[in-house]
Structure formats: C-alpha cells, structure tokens
Design an enzyme around this catalytic site. Sequence first.
Site, PDB file in Angstrom:
ATOM      1  N   GLU A 139      33.465  26.001  47.655  1.00 38.07           N
ATOM      2  CA  GLU A 139      33.085  27.397  47.395  1.00 38.07           C
ATOM      3  C   GLU A 139      33.507  28.313  48.535  1.00 38.07           C
ATOM      4  OE1 GLU A 139      28.966  27.593  46.255  1.00 38.07           O
ATOM      5  OE2 GLU A 139      29.277  26.364  44.466  1.00 38.07           O
ATOM      6  N   GLU A 286      30.334  20.211  40.149  1.00 46.46           N
ATOM      7  CA  GLU A 286      28.885  20.203  40.394  1.00 46.46           C
ATOM      8  C   GLU A 286      28.167  20.800  39.202  1.00 46.46           C
ATOM      9  OE1 GLU A 286      27.562  22.142  43.937  1.00 46.46           O
ATOM     10  OE2 GLU A 286      28.931  21.047  45.259  1.00 46.46           O
TER      11      GLU A 286
END
Length: 527
Positions: A139, A286
């Site tokens: 991220e 995820e």
Amino acid sequence: MPTSTNPLFLFFIFFFLSRASESFAGSSSAAQFNNELKQQDNDPFVGFNIGTDVSNLLSPANVVAFLQAQKVTHVRLYDANPEILKALAKTKIRVIISVPNNQLLAIGSSNTTAASWIDRNVVAYYPQTLITAIAVGDEVLTTVPSSAPLLVPAIESLYSGLVAANLHTQIKISTPLAASVILDPFPPSQSFFNQSLSSVMVPLLKFLSRTGSPLMMNLYPYYVFMQNKGVVPLDNSLFKPLTPTKEMVDPNTLLHYTNVLDAMIDAAYFSMKNLNVTDVVVLVTESGWPSKGDSKEPYATVDNADTYNSNLIKHVFDRSGSPLHPEVTSSVYIYELFNEDLRAPPVSEANWGLFHGNSTPVYLLHVSGSGTFLANDTTNQTYCVAMDEVDGKMLQTALDWACGPGRANCSEIQPGETCYQPNNVKNHASYAFDSYYQKAGRASGSCDFKGVAMITTTDPSHEGCIFPGSKRISNKTKTVVNSTHSSSGADSFRMKQSSPIIAAMNASPAAVVVVLSCILWHLSILL
C-alpha cells in the site's frame, strides 16, 4: 496489513489390464509433473498472510508443519524471512515474498542492490522453495506516498534481477494496493483510479500487462461496511444469501452483485479498462474480518469473522468468478493466519487471525464441501496433541493438570493399559490433552495448556491405542474404528488378502512390466 480504506460507496485376463493401464498413467514424467504444477497455479486458491508480531509464534518448522496439516497451499510473507523460506523447502507450498516499504529507496535507486536482493532472497531458495511472486512494498501509494516515485523503478530493477537469473517467467512481480486508490467505486462500471496517481498507475499497469503479473489489491468489505453503515447491509458484506431485491445492481451494465467483494474486484477491472488495460488479472492479497474490537467496532465479532471467512473460502472454491468476469475467479489471501497480539491499538489490529500464535483456533470455520482445506472446520475431525520440542517439565506439569483438575480420562495411559506405550511424557500428554479437548467439545482455547499443545487433523491413534477423538463404537461389531478412516473393515481385510499381482501393480510401472512378462510366459507354457 488492514488499513481503513476510503471507498465513497460500494454496495455489494479386464480388471488387471485396467489396473495396469492406471499404473502406467500414474507414472508422470517430469513434463507431466510440471504441467500439473502449472494447472495448480492456474486454479483459484485461498492463501494466508503470515505476520510475525506474535508473542508465542511457533518455530518456522512448526509453522510449516501446521500449514501442511491444515492443507494450506499458498502463503504470503511481509518480508523474505530466511528461516521460514528454508522451512518451506520441498513442501510444495507456494509463497509470495515481500520487499518491505523501508527498502524501496535502496532498491529503487540501484540496480545492483536490486540484483543482490534477488540473489539473496530468491535465487538462494528457488526452486526448492516455490516462490511464486514478489510483492514490492505494501500500500505504498496511500501509506508512504513520498516513496511513490520509486515504486515502478524498484519493480523494474527487481524484474531485471529475475531476468538475469532466468526466473522472470516463473516468478511474478507486483505491488499490493489499497482499495482507496479507486474512486467512485459503485457502481463498479463508473469507478476509476485516482488521477493524482496516474504517473505511477499507468507505467505500473503497463508493466503488469507486459510481464503477465497480477494487479495485487487489498480489499476489505469490513471497512466498506463500517464506513457506510445504513447504506451497505451487513449481509451483503458477509456473503450471506440474498433475495433478488437485496442484490446490488449496476445500472450501467445491469450486472447483479450478491456481495461487496465481487463489486470491489470489478471496480478494479473497470478502473484498469479506463486506462486501456484489459489483460491483467486481479489478485486479492488481503481480505478478512476481525474477530474482536473495541466499542467503536461492534461488528468485529467471532460470529461475523467466522461467517465472512467461511463464506469467502466457499466463494473462491465455487469458481463463480465476478459478475463482470465469471470466467475468472480471483484468488484470495486471507488476512491473516495468526492473531498478531503485539500489534498496536485499536484492539481489532491484533485480532484478524484465524489462529492464535500457538496454532489453536480463534474460532472454528464452517467450510464443509471445500475438501480437506483448513481442517479446523467443525465438520472435520481434529485432535489435541503435545507439540514437538517443548520443555519436558512444562509438558509434565500440563499432563498433571489435565489428569487432575482438568479431569481428563487418563485411565488408558496407566501401566498395562492400551495407551501406556510408548512410555514417555509426550505420548501420555497427547492422550490426556485430546481427552480434555474432546470432553470440552473442541472449544476454542481448550487445546492450549500454556502453549505446549496444538490442534492437528492427523489421527494420533497408534496400534491398539485409540485416542478419544477417534473412538467410535460400532453397534454391530462392537469394535473400535477410526472415524476418519474411509475404508470398512472388510475393505481392509481384502487389501491384506490381495494377491502379489495386485501388490505389484500398485508398486510401480516397472513392476507391472515384470508381472505382465511372467503371465505371458506362463500362458505360453500352458498353450
């Protein structure tokens, strides 16, 4: 790691010959074996993220043994932990390794550093350890935007290192993105990547397309629900069955969405299409649901976590794809395997795992129909046994407690009884632990004993010693049988009485050739 994303709005002479031919067919050549591996890689799967902020985490060897017992085939690491990579060797468990965010500067600035990273963390282990991909950062665009300009250069440098090692066709490279890089995500058909990130997204997608790598996305319906309560129903977030009137409908495509995750995946596909990229597959690196939270997170409960992850697993294994791409089912890595109890608040951060660090389940999934995957399912048989390589005194103390205050049935491990041998503390403790565990209804936390016990799906019964979890008395025969053994007593008898010919056929193709030759020779004499 789960981070609160910010989507604006996301709603939703025959028997023998046949046996002989089977034996020949079963003798796969190296090429056939490789084809099988490729087919497995193409099948959708559910993997697990393994974080290590755990106070009582199993040793790498025991982690891998646990993965094998649970039939887990894919894992993702947040680094390239050498001990775990060594333990994974020759296990056929596929692993994504990661470049931590704090290493991007060095790798993105130097081809030499990138090549060294590949040599040290990939070449040193592959192919004994099946590294399938490298996740560059996590991220990055939303958590460390200052490093964004280095992201694609780091990816390109690492790819050059793979090319130099001739591994670029076996190992993919990508970077996990947060869902918040996609704006206006519902309906999916109108979603697009944040235009302020175009200088990174455009070359990134071109790289993924050119190398056949996936777009890695961290997608959490939990956060979508929490940020849009009253708009996004809980049932849609948890994959619960919906009536047609409750399904999400994209007014532009008329596609119906029965769950939030599919809508998020299709939002990524439409966002890529808006940048003229249509040949990159979404990989969900995820997704998950916390089992515990503070007062601000009342929906972080065991029941909701169980429901989400159980239904997610079934959804992937159903291979139904997404409404936009029913022909492609995105594989998913659940966040996460173990509760990371050392993580900083809020409370939910430490409670995303399916298991505690000592391998006992936080809750029991309901994944019947998904094969042998994750055998802590309530429909499968589990046992509680002593862990390997634990302190003998601690094990003895736990055994004394189980047979004393714990009131486990320890009669079978007394001298002269069926489970007394082998006469050692580990064997006796395993029997006592399993007795206590089964007596407690296999409840969460009942197989811990201060960290010296673990849950397994392998029946620990041996010879005449039948463990409590596998003991079942047949009303007809009054004999003890193993509840996880599929063959009847008659089947076992027939197998023992089978002829040497059948045994040879089961042995190897070479043996079959020998047997066939002998039969033909005898026939020639008779004739």
